[in-house]
Design a protein around this motif. Structure first.
Motif, PDB file in Angstrom:
ATOM      1  N   VAL A  19       0.834  -1.201   0.000  1.00  0.00           N
ATOM      2  CA  VAL A  19       0.000   0.000   0.000  1.00  0.00           C
ATOM      3  C   VAL A  19       0.869   1.253   0.000  1.00  0.00           C
ATOM      4  CG1 VAL A  19      -1.759   1.280   1.277  1.00  0.00           C
ATOM      5  CG2 VAL A  19      -1.868  -1.222   1.167  1.00  0.00           C
ATOM      6  N   SER A  20       1.935   1.253   0.776  1.00  0.00           N
ATOM      7  CA  SER A  20       2.842   2.402   0.815  1.00  0.00           C
ATOM      8  C   SER A  20       3.500   2.625  -0.535  1.00  0.00           C
ATOM      9  CB  SER A  20       3.921   2.183   1.892  1.00  0.00           C
ATOM     10  OG  SER A  20       3.346   2.092   3.175  1.00  0.00           O
ATOM     11  N   LEU A  21       3.906   1.536  -1.191  1.00  0.00           N
ATOM     12  CA  LEU A  21       4.533   1.649  -2.510  1.00  0.00           C
ATOM     13  C   LEU A  21       3.583   2.287  -3.507  1.00  0.00           C
ATOM     14  CD1 LEU A  21       6.693   1.060  -4.644  1.00  0.00           C
ATOM     15  CD2 LEU A  21       5.794  -1.278  -4.801  1.00  0.00           C
ATOM     16  N   VAL A  22       2.350   1.812  -3.554  1.00  0.00           N
ATOM     17  CA  VAL A  22       1.372   2.365  -4.492  1.00  0.00           C
ATOM     18  C   VAL A  22       1.065   3.816  -4.161  1.00  0.00           C
ATOM     19  CG1 VAL A  22      -0.996   2.167  -5.332  1.00  0.00           C
ATOM     20  CG2 VAL A  22       0.380   0.106  -4.980  1.00  0.00           C
ATOM     21  N   ALA A  23       0.973   4.140  -2.877  1.00  0.00           N
ATOM     22  CA  ALA A  23       0.684   5.521  -2.469  1.00  0.00           C
ATOM     23  C   ALA A  23       1.811   6.461  -2.894  1.00  0.00           C
ATOM     24  CB  ALA A  23       0.489   5.591  -0.958  1.00  0.00           C
ATOM     25  N   ILE A  24       3.057   6.034  -2.737  1.00  0.00           N
ATOM     26  CA  ILE A  24       4.199   6.857  -3.142  1.00  0.00           C
ATOM     27  C   ILE A  24       4.183   7.086  -4.651  1.00  0.00           C
ATOM     28  CG2 ILE A  24       6.717   6.906  -3.322  1.00  0.00           C
ATOM     29  CD1 ILE A  24       6.768   5.355  -0.643  1.00  0.00           C
ATOM     30  N   ASP A 179      25.051  17.468  -2.444  1.00  0.00           N
ATOM     31  CA  ASP A 179      24.318  17.074  -1.236  1.00  0.00           C
ATOM     32  C   ASP A 179      23.408  15.878  -1.493  1.00  0.00           C
ATOM     33  OD1 ASP A 179      25.481  19.297   0.019  1.00  0.00           O
ATOM     34  OD2 ASP A 179      23.872  20.612  -0.651  1.00  0.00           O
ATOM     35  N   LYS A 180      23.867  14.959  -2.317  1.00  0.00           N
ATOM     36  CA  LYS A 180      23.046  13.811  -2.708  1.00  0.00           C
ATOM     37  C   LYS A 180      22.590  12.999  -1.504  1.00  0.00           C
ATOM     38  CE  LYS A 180      23.502   9.375  -5.061  1.00  0.00           C
ATOM     39  NZ  LYS A 180      24.417   8.491  -5.821  1.00  0.00           N
ATOM     40  N   GLU A 181      23.518  12.627  -0.641  1.00  0.00           N
ATOM     41  CA  GLU A 181      23.176  11.775   0.493  1.00  0.00           C
ATOM     42  C   GLU A 181      22.227  12.482   1.446  1.00  0.00           C
ATOM     43  OE1 GLU A 181      23.924   8.715   0.574  1.00  0.00           O
ATOM     44  OE2 GLU A 181      25.226   8.774  -1.189  1.00  0.00           O
ATOM     45  N   GLU A 182      22.466  13.762   1.718  1.00  0.00           N
ATOM     46  CA  GLU A 182      21.592  14.506   2.619  1.00  0.00           C
ATOM     47  C   GLU A 182      20.169  14.610   2.075  1.00  0.00           C
ATOM     48  OE1 GLU A 182      24.496  15.304   1.624  1.00  0.00           O
ATOM     49  OE2 GLU A 182      25.796  15.882   3.303  1.00  0.00           O
ATOM     50  N   MET A 186      16.773  13.113   3.664  1.00  0.00           N
ATOM     51  CA  MET A 186      15.636  13.985   3.955  1.00  0.00           C
ATOM     52  C   MET A 186      14.365  13.452   3.305  1.00  0.00           C
ATOM     53  SD  MET A 186      15.235  18.072   3.196  1.00  0.00           S
ATOM     54  CE  MET A 186      15.347  17.800   1.415  1.00  0.00           C
ATOM     55  N   ALA A 187      14.485  12.992   2.040  1.00  0.00           N
ATOM     56  CA  ALA A 187      13.317  12.437   1.351  1.00  0.00           C
ATOM     57  C   ALA A 187      12.849  11.151   2.037  1.00  0.00           C
ATOM     58  CB  ALA A 187      13.649  12.173  -0.113  1.00  0.00           C
ATOM     59  N   SER A 188      13.781  10.336   2.525  1.00  0.00           N
ATOM     60  CA  SER A 188      13.409   9.102   3.214  1.00  0.00           C
ATOM     61  C   SER A 188      12.637   9.386   4.494  1.00  0.00           C
ATOM     62  CB  SER A 188      14.658   8.276   3.530  1.00  0.00           C
ATOM     63  OG  SER A 188      15.338   7.929   2.343  1.00  0.00           O
ATOM     64  N   GLY A 189      12.999  10.463   5.182  1.00  0.00           N
ATOM     65  CA  GLY A 189      12.295  10.812   6.407  1.00  0.00           C
ATOM     66  C   GLY A 189      10.860  11.232   6.179  1.00  0.00           C
ATOM     67  N   MET A 190      10.519  11.643   4.957  1.00  0.00           N
ATOM     68  CA  MET A 190       9.158  12.071   4.642  1.00  0.00           C
ATOM     69  C   MET A 190       8.282  10.913   4.163  1.00  0.00           C
ATOM     70  SD  MET A 190      10.235  15.560   2.611  1.00  0.00           S
ATOM     71  CE  MET A 190       8.547  15.940   2.153  1.00  0.00           C
ATOM     72  N   LEU A 191       8.883   9.745   3.926  1.00  0.00           N
ATOM     73  CA  LEU A 191       8.139   8.614   3.399  1.00  0.00           C
ATOM     74  C   LEU A 191       7.532   7.791   4.540  1.00  0.00           C
ATOM     75  CD1 LEU A 191      10.599   7.420   0.606  1.00  0.00           C
ATOM     76  CD2 LEU A 191       8.551   8.839   0.347  1.00  0.00           C
ATOM     77  N   PRO A 192       6.530   6.968   4.232  1.00  0.00           N
ATOM     78  CA  PRO A 192       5.932   6.104   5.264  1.00  0.00           C
ATOM     79  C   PRO A 192       6.958   5.117   5.818  1.00  0.00           C
ATOM     80  CG  PRO A 192       4.541   6.207   3.304  1.00  0.00           C
ATOM     81  CD  PRO A 192       5.831   6.856   2.937  1.00  0.00           C
ATOM     82  N   ARG A 193       6.699   4.641   7.029  1.00  0.00           N
ATOM     83  CA  ARG A 193       7.615   3.675   7.638  1.00  0.00           C
ATOM     84  C   ARG A 193       7.569   2.330   6.932  1.00  0.00           C
ATOM     85  NH1 ARG A 193       6.893   4.576  14.220  1.00  0.00           N
ATOM     86  NH2 ARG A 193       7.651   6.756  14.264  1.00  0.00           N
ATOM     87  N   ASN A 194       6.387   1.933   6.492  1.00  0.00           N
ATOM     88  CA  ASN A 194       6.236   0.641   5.805  1.00  0.00           C
ATOM     89  C   ASN A 194       6.629   0.812   4.338  1.00  0.00           C
ATOM     90  OD1 ASN A 194       5.144  -0.519   8.169  1.00  0.00           O
ATOM     91  ND2 ASN A 194       3.130   0.328   7.678  1.00  0.00           N
ATOM     92  N   ARG A 195       7.920   0.889   4.099  1.00  0.00           N
ATOM     93  CA  ARG A 195       8.379   1.165   2.736  1.00  0.00           C
ATOM     94  C   ARG A 195       9.429   0.148   2.271  1.00  0.00           C
ATOM     95  NH1 ARG A 195      10.750   5.516   5.763  1.00  0.00           N
ATOM     96  NH2 ARG A 195      13.036   5.389   5.802  1.00  0.00           N
ATOM     97  N   LYS A 196       9.321  -1.066   2.750  1.00  0.00           N
ATOM     98  CA  LYS A 196      10.294  -2.086   2.356  1.00  0.00           C
ATOM     99  C   LYS A 196      10.248  -2.336   0.853  1.00  0.00           C
ATOM    100  CE  LYS A 196       9.359  -6.354   3.194  1.00  0.00           C
ATOM    101  NZ  LYS A 196       9.059  -7.618   3.906  1.00  0.00           N
ATOM    102  N   LYS A 200      13.009  -1.412  -2.094  1.00  0.00           N
ATOM    103  CA  LYS A 200      13.484  -2.436  -3.030  1.00  0.00           C
ATOM    104  C   LYS A 200      13.358  -1.964  -4.472  1.00  0.00           C
ATOM    105  CE  LYS A 200      12.421  -7.152  -4.589  1.00  0.00           C
ATOM    106  NZ  LYS A 200      11.520  -8.325  -4.400  1.00  0.00           N
ATOM    107  N   VAL A 201      12.199  -1.395  -4.812  1.00  0.00           N
ATOM    108  CA  VAL A 201      11.983  -0.898  -6.173  1.00  0.00           C
ATOM    109  C   VAL A 201      12.919   0.273  -6.454  1.00  0.00           C
ATOM    110  CG1 VAL A 201      10.305   0.209  -7.698  1.00  0.00           C
ATOM    111  CG2 VAL A 201       9.608  -1.720  -6.270  1.00  0.00           C
ATOM    112  N   TRP A 202      13.106   1.173  -5.468  1.00  0.00           N
ATOM    113  CA  TRP A 202      13.975   2.320  -5.657  1.00  0.00           C
ATOM    114  C   TRP A 202      15.419   1.884  -5.928  1.00  0.00           C
ATOM    115  CZ3 TRP A 202      15.132   7.124  -6.704  1.00  0.00           C
ATOM    116  CH2 TRP A 202      16.340   7.657  -6.272  1.00  0.00           C
TER     117      TRP A 202
END
Length: 358
Positions: A19-24, A179-182, A186-196, A200-202
């Motif tokens: 669900v998180s993948l589809v929402a993103i 500033d690629k890593e930063e 930052m983008a990862s912190g805005m995503l849902p926690r259930n993003r396994k 993987k797709v990313w």
């Protein structure tokens, strides 16, 4: 029917990670679809950042500080781009004008060829139909030429916007690389926690997009360069213009190669007629396209060629219709993304296995 859809939904979206993948993906689709024009400089910068990440990474491995590597890569790239632009654009512009001016002469030559066909090939019939098709083609070419001129004049109004882009894009590329890593954190912190599954797709698509952009640029340069050398050796008119068209045609898989064949054949026909030189041009052009499709593309896009040609053409039509140039450019990665997402979503077999294990 509703029950079947409900079962399918439960099989595919029972996992919160799915669900998180589809929402993103849905949020990304909506953002690009509705705000694509507004963030166009950012999209261009992202493409260039993917392209320049390879030399930056190589320099960093050699011990050069990343910031210095980024500055060197950007300066080198934009210097080469400016040299290429100032070297090619005047020649292309001149050849476009000459081509438009030569259209009436080309049409007269085509009429003469048609008039001679009954004598050379008396077994063929109804040349009036052929002549009417040629007349329609002439009108279409003239209208396209007029549209190019009008569009070129209208584009002068957008010079201010272009100047802004020339400032914004290099700055965005610099910060995206530096500033690629930063930015990723930052983008990862805005995503849902259930993003396994999303992670993987990313991971899969990030590498593929990088290879695709780098490979596509190399393909454009190689095909365009080889085409120019071939056209110059054959002394074909408008060789620079046609070589650039052939190089850019690789942006549209299958369709681009078929479309650019028409102007190449028409210019060769009007320059030489049905002579050996014309057939040499067709043979050489056919060899270039064959080597591109059967040698160069499999080498540069080993993952992408696993897609069926029908899937690639459908992706070009669908994504090109949605996002224009960017949809066409990224048709293959987007098709690969759809395939990767579909494979990542839980299948009925996986759900049945989980239920059995419980």
């Amino acid at each position: 029917m509703l029950e079947m859809v409900s079962r399918w939904y439960k099989r595919r979206f029972s996992d919160p990670h799915a669900v998180s993948l589809v929402a993103i993906l849905f949020f990304g689709f909506i953002t690009i679809y509705f705000f694509g024009n507004l963030i166009a400089p950012l999209l261009v910068a992202i493409v260039l950042a993917y392209l320049l990440e390879w030399p930056v990474a190589k320099l960093s491995k050699l011990g050069v500080p990343r910031t210095l590597s980024v500055v060197f890569a950007i300066l080198t790239f934009f210097t080469l781009a400016i040299v290429a632009i100032f070297g090619l654009v005047p020649t292309i512009w001149t050849q476009v004008g000459n081509l438009i001016n030569d259209i009436p002469n080309m049409y007269s030559g085509l009429q003469q060829v048609i008039a001679e066909l009954p004598q050379k090939y008396p077994e063929l019939a109804n040349f009036q139909i052929v002549e009417s098709l040629v007349t329609n083609a002439k009108n279409q070419v003239i209208s396209v030429g007029e549209s190019v001129v009008k569009g070129s004049l209208a584009s002068l109004v957008s010079l201010a916007t272009l100047a802004v882009y020339l400032i914004l894009v290099p700055l965005l590329v610099f910060f995206l690389l530096k500033d690629k890593e930063e930015m990723i954190a930052m983008a990862s912190g805005m995503l849902p926690r259930n993003r396994k599954l999303a992670t993987k797709v990313w991971d899969e698509m990030n590498e593929q997009i990088s290879n695709y952009i780098r490979g596509k640029v190399m393909e454009i340069l190689i095909v365009g360069g080889v085409s120019y050398v071939t056209f110059a050796i054959l002394d074909l008119r408008y060789s620079v213009l046609l070589a650039v068209a052939v190089g850019l045609s690789v942006l549209i898989p299958y369709i681009g190669a078929a479309a650019v064949t028409v102007p190449v054949a028409i210019v060769g026909l009007f320059q030489w007629g049905l002579s050996p030189d014309f057939y040499y041009l067709l043979i050489a052009y056919g060899i270039i396209q064959a080597l591109d499709g059967n040698v160069l593309v499999p080498v540069l896009f080993s993952e992408a060629v696993n897609l069926h040609p029908v899937a690639i053409i459908v992706a070009v039509l669908v994504f090109g219709g949605l996002w224009g140039f960017w949809g066409v450019f990224f048709a293959i990665p987007l098709a690969t993304l759809v395939k990767a997402v579909w494979n990542a979503l839980p299948s009925s077999h996986e759900n049945d296995s989980s239920v059995t294990s419980e």
